[in-house]
Design a protein around this motif. Sequence first.
Motif, mmCIF file in Angstrom:
data_model
loop_
_atom_site.group_PDB
_atom_site.id
_atom_site.type_symbol
_atom_site.label_atom_id
_atom_site.label_comp_id
_atom_site.label_asym_id
_atom_site.label_seq_id
_atom_site.Cartn_x
_atom_site.Cartn_y
_atom_site.Cartn_z
ATOM 1 N N UNK A 144 40.860 78.229 -10.653
ATOM 2 C CA UNK A 144 39.667 78.155 -9.818
ATOM 3 C C UNK A 144 39.102 76.761 -9.673
ATOM 4 N N UNK A 145 39.937 75.730 -9.868
ATOM 5 C CA UNK A 145 39.476 74.343 -9.767
ATOM 6 C C UNK A 145 39.677 73.818 -8.350
ATOM 7 N N UNK A 146 38.589 73.281 -7.766
ATOM 8 C CA UNK A 146 38.647 72.787 -6.391
ATOM 9 C C UNK A 146 37.885 71.469 -6.258
ATOM 10 N N UNK A 147 38.181 70.540 -7.157
ATOM 11 C CA UNK A 147 37.542 69.239 -7.116
ATOM 12 C C UNK A 147 38.153 68.309 -6.092
ATOM 13 N N UNK A 148 37.402 67.286 -5.743
ATOM 14 C CA UNK A 148 37.857 66.308 -4.757
ATOM 15 C C UNK A 148 39.160 65.651 -5.204
ATOM 16 N N UNK A 149 39.322 65.445 -6.515
ATOM 17 C CA UNK A 149 40.544 64.807 -7.020
ATOM 18 C C UNK A 149 41.782 65.657 -6.758
ATOM 19 N N UNK A 150 41.636 66.984 -6.828
ATOM 20 C CA UNK A 150 42.779 67.861 -6.573
ATOM 21 C C UNK A 150 43.146 67.884 -5.100
ATOM 22 N N UNK A 151 42.143 67.941 -4.225
ATOM 23 C CA UNK A 151 42.431 67.898 -2.793
ATOM 24 C C UNK A 151 43.105 66.575 -2.426
ATOM 25 N N UNK A 166 39.388 82.280 2.260
ATOM 26 C CA UNK A 166 39.406 81.256 1.219
ATOM 27 C C UNK A 166 39.006 81.887 -0.111
ATOM 28 N N UNK A 167 39.406 81.230 -1.177
ATOM 29 C CA UNK A 167 39.167 81.721 -2.532
ATOM 30 C C UNK A 167 37.666 81.694 -2.825
ATOM 31 N N UNK A 168 37.035 82.824 -3.130
ATOM 32 C CA UNK A 168 35.591 82.829 -3.400
ATOM 33 C C UNK A 168 35.210 81.976 -4.609
ATOM 34 N N UNK A 169 36.166 81.690 -5.489
ATOM 35 C CA UNK A 169 35.870 80.828 -6.647
ATOM 36 C C UNK A 169 35.627 79.382 -6.224
ATOM 37 N N UNK A 170 35.983 79.060 -5.000
ATOM 38 C CA UNK A 170 35.731 77.725 -4.463
ATOM 39 C C UNK A 170 34.256 77.344 -4.626
ATOM 40 N N UNK A 171 33.362 78.296 -4.388
ATOM 41 C CA UNK A 171 31.929 78.015 -4.484
ATOM 42 C C UNK A 171 31.448 77.931 -5.925
ATOM 43 N N UNK A 172 32.228 78.435 -6.868
ATOM 44 C CA UNK A 172 31.825 78.416 -8.273
ATOM 45 C C UNK A 172 32.111 77.086 -8.947
ATOM 46 N N UNK A 173 32.996 76.278 -8.352
ATOM 47 C CA UNK A 173 33.378 75.006 -8.956
ATOM 48 C C UNK A 173 32.308 73.959 -8.645
ATOM 49 N N UNK A 174 31.609 73.429 -9.654
ATOM 50 C CA UNK A 174 30.558 72.427 -9.391
ATOM 51 C C UNK A 174 31.098 71.131 -8.819
ATOM 52 N N UNK A 175 32.417 70.913 -8.930
ATOM 53 C CA UNK A 175 33.038 69.702 -8.388
ATOM 54 C C UNK A 175 33.652 69.926 -7.016
ATOM 55 N N UNK A 176 33.374 71.084 -6.406
ATOM 56 C CA UNK A 176 33.986 71.385 -5.110
ATOM 57 C C UNK A 176 33.637 70.299 -4.088
ATOM 58 N N UNK A 177 34.509 70.159 -3.119
ATOM 59 C CA UNK A 177 34.397 69.059 -2.158
ATOM 60 C C UNK A 177 33.745 69.469 -0.845
ATOM 61 N N UNK A 178 33.107 70.631 -0.789
ATOM 62 C CA UNK A 178 32.419 71.033 0.443
ATOM 63 C C UNK A 178 31.105 71.710 0.089
#
Length: 290
Positions: A75-82, A194-206
């Motif tokens: 469930x990790x969606x940080x800017x570094x991963x993108x 899209x994966x709903x966990x995207x919003x749970x990641x505090x490092x998400x890029x959106x």
Amino acid sequence: MNSTIEVRRYRGADGINLVADVGGDPSAPPVILLHGGGQTRHSWRGVMRELVARGYHVINFDARGHGDSGWSPDGAYGLNLFAADLGSIVATLPSPPVLVGASMGGATSLYATGMSTKPFARALVLVDVVPRIDLAGAKKIIAFMSARSDGFATLEEAADAVAAYNPHRPRPKDTAGLMKNLRRRADGRLHWHWDPRFLDDPQRAEPPLFTEQLNQAAGQIRIPTLLVRGLKSDLVSEEGVAELRRQLPQLEVHDVVGAGHMVAGDKNDAFNEGVLKFLDKHMPAPSGAS
């Protein structure tokens, strides 16, 4: 000129599967399209057709956790991963591409290019995104993405939600195209693709809230850069543009009248005009392409 568009798969960071539409002659100047958070590659379909017709080699991919691409196992969606995923695709090309990124995709392009230790991109097109976005606009995006976690009973319900979020955009008479951004889950209801966990990641890029990281990256960029801004955007302010220009003195700006944050979807022809003019100037397609 090869105008065929095919589906291709790439191996992203940590082995995640990235699905892309790829078109045009592989030896032609490359362009990579990066959609915004909560969107899919289908948001670029009109832009992609135009770029391929003009003679570019185009890769239009779903970001991790979006569309047909794989979901992060943790469930990790940080800017570094993108950014790492983007780097995996860039590494397959014979020459640096032009990166065209909307919102999250633009932040990813800016960060990946600025933090790379070797030539990464030929030019950048940032679509309605700057390092310091308007926080009220960011909250509006999160509110829309967080709403209706239970999904929709019908396609019309989903279309109503989009119309409420974008009241300035005419509601399409045929909503069938919206299904490309939805998937029917086991509960029988339609959910955003899209994966709903995207919003749970505090490092998400959106929305892209990492101002200092993005400013740091911007300060390292010397390649041509275009900002395409919707003049009805609630995310990009004059102050945000001025700050980016201090980091990027070479910045060019193309304002699209009547467009909000979803610039390409709101005013596709005007968007294409600005992007194609920029590409003609900095990375022209082979002569004779139409």
